[in-house]
Design a protein around this motif. Sequence first.
Motif: not given
Length: 226
Positions: A127-151
């Motif tokens: 459930x947590x993963x499902x809602x996180x993916x939904x949120x990132x699909x709508x929110x660019x900042x949250x999406x790019x934050x995943x990449x910023x963990x590596x770069x």
Amino acid sequence: YQRRVHGVAARNAITCCGLYSDRVGLTAGGAREPRVVTFRGSYYQMKPEYKNIVRRNIYPVPSGGGIPVGVHLTPTLNETRGSQMIIGPGACLTFSREGYNFFDFRLRDILDSISNIGFWRFAFSNMNMAFAELYRDLNKRAFIAQAQRMVPSLKLEHTEKSFSGVMAQVFDKQGIPASDFIFERNCLGGTTLNVRNAPSPACTAAMAIAEDVVDLASTDFSWKSK
């Protein structure tokens, strides 16, 4: 516009229809299950002036949920996107089999997903993963934050929207994502072979699946090598 339907006569048929593999398989004499659930993978890309910040593939350790590979960075070099660095994908449930945008909606596809017991068992277990993916699909900042963990040097203004793809996923009755090919053999009196699952994306682009399909078809259809 007038739609024209053409018939093709054949002694044997092989179906491999991606997002519609379950529906075409059913039409071709197969079973109702397994059914397809679709997920959208959205991508961003580096703006041209920043694309050389990263020059190699960077992948996260898999999350263990079974669906998303996780947001990663991948260089491209092809006719479609040219020399680019793409960031993604996400793994957001779609509301249409061809839901390349968040608000694409088709009632039949929604009903197919919500009546799929395997999907619900997967969703409740993640459930947590499902809602996180939904949120990132709508929110660019949250999406790019995943990449910023590596770069860490990556900034929001370095990126722009790129493209989206839709992945077909099959679940077993226990809610476990199928991770291997699923073939349905000897349909319609032994004339048809249905490919019901081909894990995306690597397997759909691998010659190994073609070899497996040919081997099975040669046996089922009694093909003889010349």
